[in-house]
Scaffold this motif. Structure first.
Motif, PDB file in Angstrom:
ATOM      1  N   MET A 111      57.373  50.784  -2.478  1.00  0.00           N
ATOM      2  CA  MET A 111      57.747  52.077  -1.919  1.00  0.00           C
ATOM      3  C   MET A 111      57.711  53.131  -3.014  1.00  0.00           C
ATOM      4  O   MET A 111      58.018  52.869  -4.154  1.00  0.00           O
ATOM      5  CB  MET A 111      59.184  52.022  -1.394  1.00  0.00           C
ATOM      6  CG  MET A 111      59.366  51.219  -0.133  1.00  0.00           C
ATOM      7  SD  MET A 111      58.420  51.801   1.241  1.00  0.00           S
ATOM      8  CE  MET A 111      59.177  53.369   1.560  1.00  0.00           C
ATOM      9  N   SER A 112      57.343  54.324  -2.642  1.00  0.00           N
ATOM     10  CA  SER A 112      57.454  55.384  -3.624  1.00  0.00           C
ATOM     11  C   SER A 112      58.595  56.297  -3.190  1.00  0.00           C
ATOM     12  O   SER A 112      58.952  56.355  -2.019  1.00  0.00           O
ATOM     13  CB  SER A 112      56.157  56.166  -3.711  1.00  0.00           C
ATOM     14  OG  SER A 112      55.879  56.707  -2.448  1.00  0.00           O
ATOM     15  N   GLU A 113      59.142  56.977  -4.162  1.00  0.00           N
ATOM     16  CA  GLU A 113      60.321  57.773  -3.869  1.00  0.00           C
ATOM     17  C   GLU A 113      59.975  58.949  -2.987  1.00  0.00           C
ATOM     18  O   GLU A 113      59.030  59.687  -3.253  1.00  0.00           O
ATOM     19  CB  GLU A 113      60.925  58.268  -5.179  1.00  0.00           C
ATOM     20  CG  GLU A 113      62.175  59.066  -4.934  1.00  0.00           C
ATOM     21  CD  GLU A 113      62.811  59.564  -6.205  1.00  0.00           C
ATOM     22  OE1 GLU A 113      62.281  59.273  -7.283  1.00  0.00           O
ATOM     23  OE2 GLU A 113      63.838  60.246  -6.098  1.00  0.00           O
ATOM     24  N   PRO A 114      60.738  59.143  -1.904  1.00  0.00           N
ATOM     25  CA  PRO A 114      60.453  60.290  -1.049  1.00  0.00           C
ATOM     26  C   PRO A 114      60.677  61.578  -1.827  1.00  0.00           C
ATOM     27  O   PRO A 114      61.576  61.654  -2.658  1.00  0.00           O
ATOM     28  CB  PRO A 114      61.497  60.167   0.054  1.00  0.00           C
ATOM     29  CG  PRO A 114      62.107  58.831  -0.082  1.00  0.00           C
ATOM     30  CD  PRO A 114      61.872  58.372  -1.470  1.00  0.00           C
ATOM     31  N   ILE A 160      62.123  64.684  -2.134  1.00  0.00           N
ATOM     32  CA  ILE A 160      63.120  65.621  -1.637  1.00  0.00           C
ATOM     33  C   ILE A 160      63.864  66.149  -2.844  1.00  0.00           C
ATOM     34  O   ILE A 160      64.231  65.381  -3.727  1.00  0.00           O
ATOM     35  CB  ILE A 160      64.099  64.926  -0.669  1.00  0.00           C
ATOM     36  CG1 ILE A 160      63.355  64.533   0.616  1.00  0.00           C
ATOM     37  CG2 ILE A 160      65.266  65.843  -0.342  1.00  0.00           C
ATOM     38  CD1 ILE A 160      64.227  63.960   1.678  1.00  0.00           C
ATOM     39  N   THR A 193      66.601  67.207  -5.325  1.00  0.00           N
ATOM     40  CA  THR A 193      67.956  66.716  -5.450  1.00  0.00           C
ATOM     41  C   THR A 193      68.727  67.486  -6.485  1.00  0.00           C
ATOM     42  O   THR A 193      68.303  67.595  -7.618  1.00  0.00           O
ATOM     43  CB  THR A 193      67.934  65.275  -5.973  1.00  0.00           C
ATOM     44  OG1 THR A 193      66.886  64.608  -5.343  1.00  0.00           O
ATOM     45  CG2 THR A 193      69.249  64.598  -5.727  1.00  0.00           C
ATOM     46  N   PRO A 194      69.886  67.991  -6.113  1.00  0.00           N
ATOM     47  CA  PRO A 194      70.748  68.521  -7.157  1.00  0.00           C
ATOM     48  C   PRO A 194      71.324  67.344  -7.935  1.00  0.00           C
ATOM     49  O   PRO A 194      71.723  66.345  -7.342  1.00  0.00           O
ATOM     50  CB  PRO A 194      71.846  69.248  -6.375  1.00  0.00           C
ATOM     51  CG  PRO A 194      71.804  68.679  -4.996  1.00  0.00           C
ATOM     52  CD  PRO A 194      70.465  68.053  -4.790  1.00  0.00           C
ATOM     53  N   GLU A 223      77.050  66.268 -10.903  1.00  0.00           N
ATOM     54  CA  GLU A 223      77.561  67.044 -12.024  1.00  0.00           C
ATOM     55  C   GLU A 223      77.932  66.080 -13.156  1.00  0.00           C
ATOM     56  O   GLU A 223      78.448  65.006 -12.932  1.00  0.00           O
ATOM     57  CB  GLU A 223      78.777  67.868 -11.610  1.00  0.00           C
ATOM     58  CG  GLU A 223      79.923  67.015 -11.107  1.00  0.00           C
ATOM     59  CD  GLU A 223      81.099  67.859 -10.664  1.00  0.00           C
ATOM     60  OE1 GLU A 223      81.170  69.028 -11.063  1.00  0.00           O
ATOM     61  OE2 GLU A 223      81.936  67.338  -9.931  1.00  0.00           O
ATOM     62  N   ASP A 266      68.848  46.509 -22.666  1.00  0.00           N
ATOM     63  CA  ASP A 266      68.531  45.743 -21.472  1.00  0.00           C
ATOM     64  C   ASP A 266      69.708  44.865 -21.045  1.00  0.00           C
ATOM     65  O   ASP A 266      69.830  44.492 -19.886  1.00  0.00           O
ATOM     66  CB  ASP A 266      67.296  44.878 -21.755  1.00  0.00           C
ATOM     67  CG  ASP A 266      66.683  44.326 -20.491  1.00  0.00           C
ATOM     68  OD1 ASP A 266      66.636  45.068 -19.490  1.00  0.00           O
ATOM     69  OD2 ASP A 266      66.276  43.151 -20.492  1.00  0.00           O
ATOM     70  N   GLY A 267      70.550  44.514 -21.995  1.00  0.00           N
ATOM     71  CA  GLY A 267      71.744  43.730 -21.652  1.00  0.00           C
ATOM     72  C   GLY A 267      71.467  42.313 -21.227  1.00  0.00           C
ATOM     73  O   GLY A 267      72.174  41.775 -20.383  1.00  0.00           O
ATOM     74  N   LEU A 285      75.521  48.507 -23.194  1.00  0.00           N
ATOM     75  CA  LEU A 285      75.133  49.366 -22.071  1.00  0.00           C
ATOM     76  C   LEU A 285      76.311  50.110 -21.458  1.00  0.00           C
ATOM     77  O   LEU A 285      76.126  50.954 -20.590  1.00  0.00           O
ATOM     78  CB  LEU A 285      74.474  48.523 -20.974  1.00  0.00           C
ATOM     79  CG  LEU A 285      73.015  48.185 -21.160  1.00  0.00           C
ATOM     80  CD1 LEU A 285      72.618  47.046 -20.238  1.00  0.00           C
ATOM     81  CD2 LEU A 285      72.145  49.399 -20.865  1.00  0.00           C
ATOM     82  N   TYR A 286      77.501  49.773 -21.902  1.00  0.00           N
ATOM     83  CA  TYR A 286      78.681  50.284 -21.203  1.00  0.00           C
ATOM     84  C   TYR A 286      79.035  51.696 -21.648  1.00  0.00           C
ATOM     85  O   TYR A 286      79.390  51.927 -22.791  1.00  0.00           O
ATOM     86  CB  TYR A 286      79.864  49.349 -21.436  1.00  0.00           C
ATOM     87  CG  TYR A 286      81.064  49.672 -20.589  1.00  0.00           C
ATOM     88  CD1 TYR A 286      81.158  49.193 -19.286  1.00  0.00           C
ATOM     89  CD2 TYR A 286      82.096  50.457 -21.081  1.00  0.00           C
ATOM     90  CE1 TYR A 286      82.248  49.492 -18.497  1.00  0.00           C
ATOM     91  CE2 TYR A 286      83.198  50.755 -20.288  1.00  0.00           C
ATOM     92  CZ  TYR A 286      83.259  50.278 -19.004  1.00  0.00           C
ATOM     93  OH  TYR A 286      84.332  50.582 -18.221  1.00  0.00           O
ATOM     94  N   PRO A 287      78.966  52.673 -20.732  1.00  0.00           N
ATOM     95  CA  PRO A 287      79.337  54.032 -21.108  1.00  0.00           C
ATOM     96  C   PRO A 287      80.839  54.231 -20.952  1.00  0.00           C
ATOM     97  O   PRO A 287      81.413  53.847 -19.939  1.00  0.00           O
ATOM     98  CB  PRO A 287      78.579  54.901 -20.094  1.00  0.00           C
ATOM     99  CG  PRO A 287      78.348  54.021 -18.914  1.00  0.00           C
ATOM    100  CD  PRO A 287      78.514  52.596 -19.328  1.00  0.00           C
ATOM    101  N   ARG A 309      83.823  56.225 -19.865  1.00  0.00           N
ATOM    102  CA  ARG A 309      83.925  57.363 -18.948  1.00  0.00           C
ATOM    103  C   ARG A 309      85.359  57.781 -18.674  1.00  0.00           C
ATOM    104  O   ARG A 309      85.613  58.901 -18.262  1.00  0.00           O
ATOM    105  CB  ARG A 309      83.243  57.039 -17.604  1.00  0.00           C
ATOM    106  CG  ARG A 309      81.772  56.688 -17.726  1.00  0.00           C
ATOM    107  CD  ARG A 309      80.979  57.137 -16.531  1.00  0.00           C
ATOM    108  NE  ARG A 309      81.430  56.510 -15.291  1.00  0.00           N
ATOM    109  CZ  ARG A 309      80.964  56.843 -14.093  1.00  0.00           C
ATOM    110  NH1 ARG A 309      80.054  57.790 -13.989  1.00  0.00           N
ATOM    111  NH2 ARG A 309      81.408  56.241 -13.015  1.00  0.00           N
ATOM    112  N   LEU A 355      57.376  40.485 -19.762  1.00  0.00           N
ATOM    113  CA  LEU A 355      58.010  39.213 -19.439  1.00  0.00           C
ATOM    114  C   LEU A 355      57.684  38.916 -17.992  1.00  0.00           C
ATOM    115  O   LEU A 355      57.991  39.704 -17.105  1.00  0.00           O
ATOM    116  CB  LEU A 355      59.524  39.322 -19.624  1.00  0.00           C
ATOM    117  CG  LEU A 355      60.043  39.051 -21.037  1.00  0.00           C
ATOM    118  CD1 LEU A 355      61.435  39.627 -21.205  1.00  0.00           C
ATOM    119  CD2 LEU A 355      60.070  37.560 -21.323  1.00  0.00           C
TER     120      LEU A 355
END
Ligand SMILES: Cc1cc2nc3c(=O)[nH]c(=O)nc-3n(C[C@H](O)[C@H](O)[C@H](O)COP(=O)(O)O)c2cc1C
Ligand code: SF4
Ligand code: SF4
Ligand code: FES
Lengths: 256, 614
Positions: free
Chosen positions: A1-4, A6, A8-9, A12, A58-59, A77-79, A81, A158
């Motif tokens: 599938m390819s991304e539709p 549209i 996007t905002p 935030e 990649d974790g 990988l852990y942000p 927040r 891989l």
């Protein structure tokens, strides 16, 4: 599938400074900072294998796990927040999982220097009951693939599921897009990628590359394919350095 | 015909002619189809056209969703009388048409109990509560009119009048928990997705169903496709999503076909697409066929697969309700979770909470297989006791066998001993006991199942289905399998069980995705409850008589009634004895294959340890 398509905002993005605890000591970080980096900056030792500061994380090796609010997460990988985070880098659970990961690495790549030094650091010996009939030294960490991608060639990947998974070129053939830069071999923690590097010749992944000479010093320094990449430097690194120094000198001289 | 207002649609529904007074429902579930239900349907139609000049009479024999008792298929039900026929053959078609379809009389010989042709007291159906499966045996899954006649789309119509917020709060208050495995509260996901910023938002249905031998999701997609679509439409309406995908494995071509047809129908009537029923609400839905890897059922792998990337889990510390498919807010639920939504919206959350158990409202479809007399699909209120499902619905173990364990939750579930049979089937009790609800698989095992061998079987499955991305799952499951294999093949060593426990706990903690994290359950639960068997395997003995060469067979002369069933099955000719006299086993000849154990129905043949030197 390819991304539709549209518009996007973007969600935030929150920013700012937060603080929390790592092994009981107070640390502060910016929202979105990766936990591994924050911990290392503050002098905590977290072992890693599939992590490389210059490549996307990649974790997959699970060596860098730490405990955040009683959940095991991959620190590479852990942000961070939320303010008031509580991180443990050395709980009994972590010890058990880290020991398992290193023991499994030992059984897969018993000859790797990186793995042996990890085993020494954490006081682990290979378990003969876990020994493989065919150890192949590759830990499927994908550093090679990511290094290749970062260079723009995307020659290897891989492929395959489960224990069949391995690094190779498309259709298990020598990778046609390989430019012979050797980035994969140099980044490999178990040094399992075979290559030949001679004065005017390189070979890797069953591909052969005569080296092109530097137009200034005539020393062979890069493959034809490397030079054909966009923005590739056409002179060798030492001549480039000399040219830069000269340019700086000229500027300085003119200013005076 | 495209309806441009809810009123138009409502009017259409109430003007629908009633369906034929009497119809024959031929089970179209996977089990019955495999047993020739399609030919049976043709035969019934053929007979119907012969006996009655009216052509439309043929159409009174209709395919329908799974009637449940798959083992006794093909099944046929007759409405409105409610007769249920089992093991129907083509030869029975004429009698069924003449007696039942034309005259409304039961064909008693095809009923489980000739005195109770409607199966109202059938032990298989009695403890069940068929809510999600309520239309199975009542509608033709392809028929939009049948769906509408059975309250279909009433929920959507009421949703459009009460508004999205009220739809959301009904679902949140209902306490519905995800049916795809984890039992995560649906309301919490819906709230997070509703509040997430970003557009478009997506709703996804997980119809991957990778568990070997499971077919509850498949039966649902094939038996009542519109209910999933209506559920998703309601979900999209509540959280503000404008697109949806149903992810179905490509091994389920009929599910794909039915869902696609249903989507097309709904689009034609203006119930999907842009400006649904003229309300300005847009929702586009399509079906995506997956490659059929077990790991693609995992949420991040599923989304990767829809995006066209390799179906591999990703480490994500931002939830997919915030950033999922194409980094947009995404609400993923299992297809059975979705099928609950119209019921909740239509009847309200209080109604829903009355069904099932506290904190575990509603029903769950289980696929009951293994060593029970009646296997099939059963929908039970959550909180039902395992014993009810195994002994009442399933009819208990086969003759001459005893119950040993119940495995729940699919390949990464765990095994419970008979002492746990009185546990309730819910999302909280099962994990406490070391297993999971999973998507509702339940395998019954008897005394001839070896628990080490069972753990080996599931570990092999998981090892092969591991995507291979992260080290503990890829490498750990391989060595765990090797050790289990050693134990089952007589290469066991003292300490293997402890090593396995260590290994399993480590994988559980360190693996990247749910596959690896739950892959330890088969090993950990069997060691927890059946440790003795592991210790016996370390010494080279399999009491169940399953692991070849790890036991000797003895025949109890007091129990053996000389039926001789064991004699012909022994490949080594090790069993001797005269007609009607107790048999004996020649130890020197016995290969230890266990064939006689399976054959004996009087518990006379049993295992014993090998003596050193034999
Ligand atoms: C390895 C693995 C396989 C899974 N397979 C399925 C599956 O076949 N069907 C499913 O609905 N959920 C499956 N899940 C669970 C999904 O990740 C996800 O939690 C679920 O679809 C969410 O829907 P629910 O909340 O309605 O259950 C699987 C999870 C894992 C880790
Ligand atoms: S070849 Fe080296 S870098 Fe590449 S996956 Fe294997 S261990 Fe990692
Ligand atoms: S736990 Fe297994 S399936 Fe999941 S990412 Fe790791 S290797 Fe893949
Ligand atoms: S370093 Fe983080 S998972 Fe490998």
């Amino acid at each position: 599938m390819s991304e539709p398509k549209i518009k996007t905002p973007l969600p935030e993005t929150i920013s700012g400074n937060i603080s929390g605890l790592i092994d009981g000591s107070q640390v502060s970080a910016n929202v979105g900072d990766i936990l591994l980096n924050v911990a290392r900056e503050h002098g905590f030792r977290i072992p890693t294998l599939c992590y490389h500061p210059g490549l996307t994380s990649d974790g997959n090796c699970r060596l860098c796990l730490v405990e955040v609010n009683d959940r095991l997460v991959s620190s590479c990988l852990y942000p961070l927040r939320t303010p008031g985070f509580e991180v443990k880098t050395n709980s009994p659970r972590l010890k058990r999982s880290r020991e398992l990961v290193i023991t499994l690495m030992l059984s897969r790549a018993p000859k790797s220097k990186v793995v042996l030094s990890l085993a020494e650091e954490f006081n682990l010996k290979p378990d003969p009951r876990l020994a493989r009939t065919k150890e192949d030294q590759c830990l499927r960490c994908g550093l090679c693939v990511r290094a290749c991608q970062a260079g723009g060639a995307e020659a290897i990947s891989l492929v395959g599921r489960g224990s069949e998974r391995k690094v190779c070129g498309p259709f298990f053939e020598p990778p046609i897009d390989c430019v012979g830069c050797l980035a994969c071999a140099k980044v490999c923690p178990t040094s399992v990628i075979d290559f030949i590097e001679q004065r005017d010749y390189r070979a890797i992944w069953e591909r052969h590359f005569p080296l092109v000479s530097c137009p200034i010093c005539s020393r062979p320094f890069a493959t034809q394919e490397e030079l054909a990449r966009p923005n590739a430097d056409q002179i060798c690194p030492s001549c480039r350095r000399r040219a830069m120094a000269q340019a700086l000198y000229d500027v300085d001289y003119l200013r005076r | 015909m495209r309806f441009s207002t809810p009123q138009d649609f409502n009017q259409y529904i109430s003007s629908l002619p009633p369906s034929a007074a009497r119809r024959l429902w031929v089970c179209g579930g996977p089990g019955c189809l495999a047993q020739g239900a399609e030919k049976l349907l043709l035969a019934l139609r053929n007979e119907a056209s012969k006996t009655n000049k009216d052509v439309s009479c043929q159409l009174l024999a209709v395919p329908t969703g799974c009637l449940g008792l798959c083992e006794r298929g093909p099944m046929v039900a007759c409405q409105p009388e409610g007769y249920v026929y089992e093991k129907v053959k083509i030869e029975d078609a004429q009698e069924i048409v003449v007696e039942t379809l034309i005259s409304g009389r039961p064909v008693s010989r095809l009923c489980q109990d000739p005195k109770d042709p409607t199966a109202s007291n059938h032990p298989f159906y009695l403890p069940q509560k068929r809510l999600i499966m309520r239309r199975f045996g009542r509608i033709n899954p392809d028929s939009f009119e049948d769906y509408l006649r059975t309250s279909g789309y009433e929920a959507l119509l009421s949703a459009l009048s009460i508004g999205p917020l009220e739809v959301f709060s009904r679902v949140e208050n209902s306490g519905l928990r995800g049916r795809g495995g984890g039992g995560f509260p649906a309301g919490r996901k819906w709230r997070a997705c509703k509040d997430a910023i970003g557009a478009p938002k997506y709703v996804l249905a997980n119809g991957d169903e990778g568990d070997p031998g499971a077919f509850m999701n498949r039966s649902l997609m094939e038996g009542d496709p519109f209910s999933i679509i209506e559920g998703m439409t309601l979900g999209a309406y509540a959280v503000g999503a404008s697109m949806g995908y149903i992810y179905v494995r490509h091994e389920y071509p009929l599910s794909v076909e039915r869902l696609k047809l249903a989507i097309k129908t709904a689009e034609n009537f203006g119930l999907l697409g842009d400006d649904i029923l003229g309300t300005g609400f847009n929702f586009n839905l399509s079906v995506i066929e997956g490659g059929g890897a077990f790991v693609c059922g995992e949420s991040t792998a599923l989304m990767a697969s829809i995006e066209g990337r390799e179906g591999q889990p990703r480490v994500k510390y931002v939830r997919s309700v915030e950033r999922g498919l194409w980094e947009k807010p995404t609400l993923l639920q299992n297809v059975e979770s979705w099928a609950n939504i119209p019921l909740i919206v239509q009847h309200g959350s209080e109604w829903f909470k009355q069904i099932g158990a506290p904190n575990n409202p509603g029903t769950k479809i289980f696929s009951l297989v293994g060593q029970v007399k009646r296997s099939g699909l059963a929908e039970m209120p959550l909180g039902s006791i395992i014993r009810t499902l195994v002994e009442d619905v399933g009819g208990g173990p086969q003759k001459g066998r005893t119950l040993k364990a119940v495995q729940t939750g699919g390949p990464s579930g765990g095994c419970l001993p008979t002492s746990a049979l009185d546990l309730p089937l819910d999302f909280d009790s099962l994990p406490e006991a070391g297993t999971i609800m999973g998507s509702g698989g339940l395998i019954v095992m008897d005394n001839l199942s070896c628990m080490v061998d069972v753990a080996r079987y599931f570990t092999l499955f998981l090892k092969n289905e591991s995507c291979g991305k992260c080290l503990p799952c890829r490498e750990g499951l391989e060595v765990a399998f090797n050790i289990l294999d050693d134990l089952c093949c007589g290469r066991g060593q003292t300490g293997h069980s402890d090593l396995l426990v260590n290994l399993a706990q480590g994988i559980q903690d360190s693996a990247l995705c749910g596959l690896g994290q739950s892959a330890a359950n088969p090993v950990l639960s069997t060691i927890r409850y059946f440790r003795e068997e592991y210790l016996e395997h370390e010494e080279g003995f399999c009491r169940a008589g399953r692991c070849q060469g790890l036991f000797l067979v003895k025949i109890d002369r007091d129990k053996c009634n000389g039926c001789g069933a064991c004699q012909p099955v022994c490949p080594a000719g090790a069993i001797t004895g005269r007609e009607r006299e107790p048999r004996t086993v020649k130890v020197e000849k016995c290969l230890g294959c266990g064939a006689c154990l399976t054959a004996c129905r009087f518990r006379a043949a049993s295992t014993e340890r090998k003596v050193a030197g034999v």
